[in-house]
Scaffold this motif. Structure first.
Motif, PDB file in Angstrom:
ATOM      1  N   ILE A 198     -24.711  34.571  21.100  1.00  0.00           N
ATOM      2  CA  ILE A 198     -26.310  33.980  21.268  1.00  0.00           C
ATOM      3  C   ILE A 198     -26.340  32.686  19.797  1.00  0.00           C
ATOM      4  O   ILE A 198     -26.888  32.178  19.907  1.00  0.00           O
ATOM      5  CB  ILE A 198     -27.048  35.223  21.256  1.00  0.00           C
ATOM      6  CG1 ILE A 198     -26.903  34.921  22.283  1.00  0.00           C
ATOM      7  CG2 ILE A 198     -28.563  34.099  21.086  1.00  0.00           C
ATOM      8  CD1 ILE A 198     -28.034  36.212  23.114  1.00  0.00           C
ATOM      9  N   PHE A 199     -25.681  34.306  18.702  1.00  0.00           N
ATOM     10  CA  PHE A 199     -26.042  33.029  17.590  1.00  0.00           C
ATOM     11  C   PHE A 199     -25.507  32.429  16.943  1.00  0.00           C
ATOM     12  O   PHE A 199     -25.624  30.829  17.342  1.00  0.00           O
ATOM     13  CB  PHE A 199     -25.224  34.355  16.221  1.00  0.00           C
ATOM     14  CG  PHE A 199     -25.760  33.761  14.803  1.00  0.00           C
ATOM     15  CD1 PHE A 199     -27.162  34.114  14.410  1.00  0.00           C
ATOM     16  CD2 PHE A 199     -24.305  33.336  13.951  1.00  0.00           C
ATOM     17  CE1 PHE A 199     -27.471  33.074  12.672  1.00  0.00           C
ATOM     18  CE2 PHE A 199     -24.614  33.197  12.845  1.00  0.00           C
ATOM     19  CZ  PHE A 199     -26.165  32.969  12.315  1.00  0.00           C
ATOM     20  N   ASP A 200     -23.946  32.340  17.645  1.00  0.00           N
ATOM     21  CA  ASP A 200     -23.277  30.863  17.651  1.00  0.00           C
ATOM     22  C   ASP A 200     -23.819  29.673  18.370  1.00  0.00           C
ATOM     23  O   ASP A 200     -24.011  28.517  17.815  1.00  0.00           O
ATOM     24  CB  ASP A 200     -21.746  31.044  17.545  1.00  0.00           C
ATOM     25  CG  ASP A 200     -20.966  32.280  16.747  1.00  0.00           C
ATOM     26  OD1 ASP A 200     -21.389  32.771  15.853  1.00  0.00           O
ATOM     27  OD2 ASP A 200     -20.043  32.375  17.738  1.00  0.00           O
ATOM     28  N   TYR A 201     -24.311  29.949  19.306  1.00  0.00           N
ATOM     29  CA  TYR A 201     -24.750  29.401  19.874  1.00  0.00           C
ATOM     30  C   TYR A 201     -25.734  28.585  19.575  1.00  0.00           C
ATOM     31  O   TYR A 201     -26.031  26.929  19.673  1.00  0.00           O
ATOM     32  CB  TYR A 201     -25.319  29.547  21.931  1.00  0.00           C
ATOM     33  CG  TYR A 201     -25.933  29.112  22.432  1.00  0.00           C
ATOM     34  CD1 TYR A 201     -24.525  27.916  23.015  1.00  0.00           C
ATOM     35  CD2 TYR A 201     -27.335  28.391  22.664  1.00  0.00           C
ATOM     36  CE1 TYR A 201     -25.814  26.469  24.423  1.00  0.00           C
ATOM     37  CE2 TYR A 201     -27.491  27.161  23.270  1.00  0.00           C
ATOM     38  CZ  TYR A 201     -26.444  26.230  24.144  1.00  0.00           C
ATOM     39  OH  TYR A 201     -27.594  25.604  24.787  1.00  0.00           O
ATOM     40  N   LEU A 202     -26.705  28.965  19.494  1.00  0.00           N
ATOM     41  CA  LEU A 202     -28.110  29.112  18.854  1.00  0.00           C
ATOM     42  C   LEU A 202     -27.856  27.383  17.100  1.00  0.00           C
ATOM     43  O   LEU A 202     -28.354  26.518  17.420  1.00  0.00           O
ATOM     44  CB  LEU A 202     -29.033  29.749  18.180  1.00  0.00           C
ATOM     45  CG  LEU A 202     -30.163  30.147  18.850  1.00  0.00           C
ATOM     46  CD1 LEU A 202     -30.359  31.853  18.559  1.00  0.00           C
ATOM     47  CD2 LEU A 202     -30.477  29.964  19.859  1.00  0.00           C
ATOM     48  N   PHE A 241     -33.282  28.631  11.441  1.00  0.00           N
ATOM     49  CA  PHE A 241     -33.534  30.061  11.654  1.00  0.00           C
ATOM     50  C   PHE A 241     -33.550  31.083  11.005  1.00  0.00           C
ATOM     51  O   PHE A 241     -32.513  31.398  10.265  1.00  0.00           O
ATOM     52  CB  PHE A 241     -33.686  30.116  13.072  1.00  0.00           C
ATOM     53  CG  PHE A 241     -31.831  30.274  13.744  1.00  0.00           C
ATOM     54  CD1 PHE A 241     -31.950  31.568  13.730  1.00  0.00           C
ATOM     55  CD2 PHE A 241     -31.683  29.114  13.897  1.00  0.00           C
ATOM     56  CE1 PHE A 241     -30.650  31.996  14.086  1.00  0.00           C
ATOM     57  CE2 PHE A 241     -30.028  29.107  14.182  1.00  0.00           C
ATOM     58  CZ  PHE A 241     -29.789  30.562  14.471  1.00  0.00           C
ATOM     59  N   GLU A 242     -34.267  32.423  11.047  1.00  0.00           N
ATOM     60  CA  GLU A 242     -33.574  33.051  10.230  1.00  0.00           C
ATOM     61  C   GLU A 242     -33.187  33.725  11.157  1.00  0.00           C
ATOM     62  O   GLU A 242     -34.639  34.951  12.641  1.00  0.00           O
ATOM     63  CB  GLU A 242     -35.330  33.736   9.845  1.00  0.00           C
ATOM     64  CG  GLU A 242     -35.445  33.558   8.607  1.00  0.00           C
ATOM     65  CD  GLU A 242     -36.453  33.910   7.722  1.00  0.00           C
ATOM     66  OE1 GLU A 242     -36.740  34.440   7.812  1.00  0.00           O
ATOM     67  OE2 GLU A 242     -36.949  33.523   6.978  1.00  0.00           O
ATOM     68  N   PRO A 243     -32.335  34.393  11.944  1.00  0.00           N
ATOM     69  CA  PRO A 243     -32.083  35.606  12.919  1.00  0.00           C
ATOM     70  C   PRO A 243     -32.840  37.648  12.337  1.00  0.00           C
ATOM     71  O   PRO A 243     -32.279  37.802  11.655  1.00  0.00           O
ATOM     72  CB  PRO A 243     -30.139  35.528  12.910  1.00  0.00           C
ATOM     73  CG  PRO A 243     -30.436  35.363  11.788  1.00  0.00           C
ATOM     74  CD  PRO A 243     -30.780  34.445  10.937  1.00  0.00           C
TER      75      PRO A 243
END
Length: 187
Positions: free
Chosen positions: A38-42, A50-52
């Motif tokens: 998900i992080f890589d996609y975003l 953005f701040e995950p």
């Protein structure tokens, strides 16, 4: 001041919750592949920094509900994406936890994700992806496999920035080389 008033304050970077729901990953017995996918996609799709807010929790409905509420109400994440817990097994309860804490459900997200997944694999009919809104946060439940995560997000993400706009959240720009966010034309 209520939550919506807090959300209108300037935010340097939008916050995005990334929640992996997995008994084994939460115990360290299994490498979490969903959250990083998900992080890589975003990172690929969003131009807006953005701040995950990354969390790995077990398949316990009360814990999932509490974490989704914390991310929405305290962290003020405008988007929360979960991975895992969307199948038919007894411990797959992420959609139930999401429905329990949301004021509005957004069934079109799940419908589109299943449609896209069914083009790839017949067992996609077993997945129970859904989405909902809690206060100013859009919550999207995804399956656990990284390939399915990307396919599902490719299907629904063009509508996500506009949904965030409608909820009073920050303006997000997407990378046009990957996808273009849909926003109605200004008159």
């Amino acid at each position: 001041m209520n939550d919506l008033q807090n959300r209108s304050a300037p935010i340097s970077k939008p916050k995005i919750g990334i929640v992996t729901v997995s008994d084994r990953a939460s115990r360290g017995e299994y490498e979490d592949l969903g959250g990083p996918a998900i992080f890589d996609y975003l990172q690929t799709v969003l131009v807006t920094p953005f701040e995950p807010r990354v969390v790995v929790i077990p398949d316990e409905q009360s814990l999932i509900e509490a974490e989704l509420c914390r991310l929405a109400d305290e962290e003020l994440c405008s988007l929360i994406i979960t991975t895992g817990g969307t199948g038919p097994a007894a411990r797959d309860i992420t959609p139930e936890a999401t429905e329990a804490i949301c004021q509005k459900m957004m069934p079109g997200f799940g419908e589109l994700m299943r449609k896209v997944s069914l083009d790839k694999v017949p067992t996609a009919i077993l997945s129970r992806q859904t989405a909902g809104i809690r206060n100013g946060s859009l919550i999207i439940n995804l399956p656990g496999k990284p390939k399915a995560i990307a396919e599902c997000l490719d299907a629904v993400f063009p509508a996500v920035p506009y949904c965030i706009d409608l909820l009073g959240g920050p303006y997000w720009e997407t990378n046009p080389d990957h996808l273009i966010a849909f926003r109605p034309k200004q008159k």
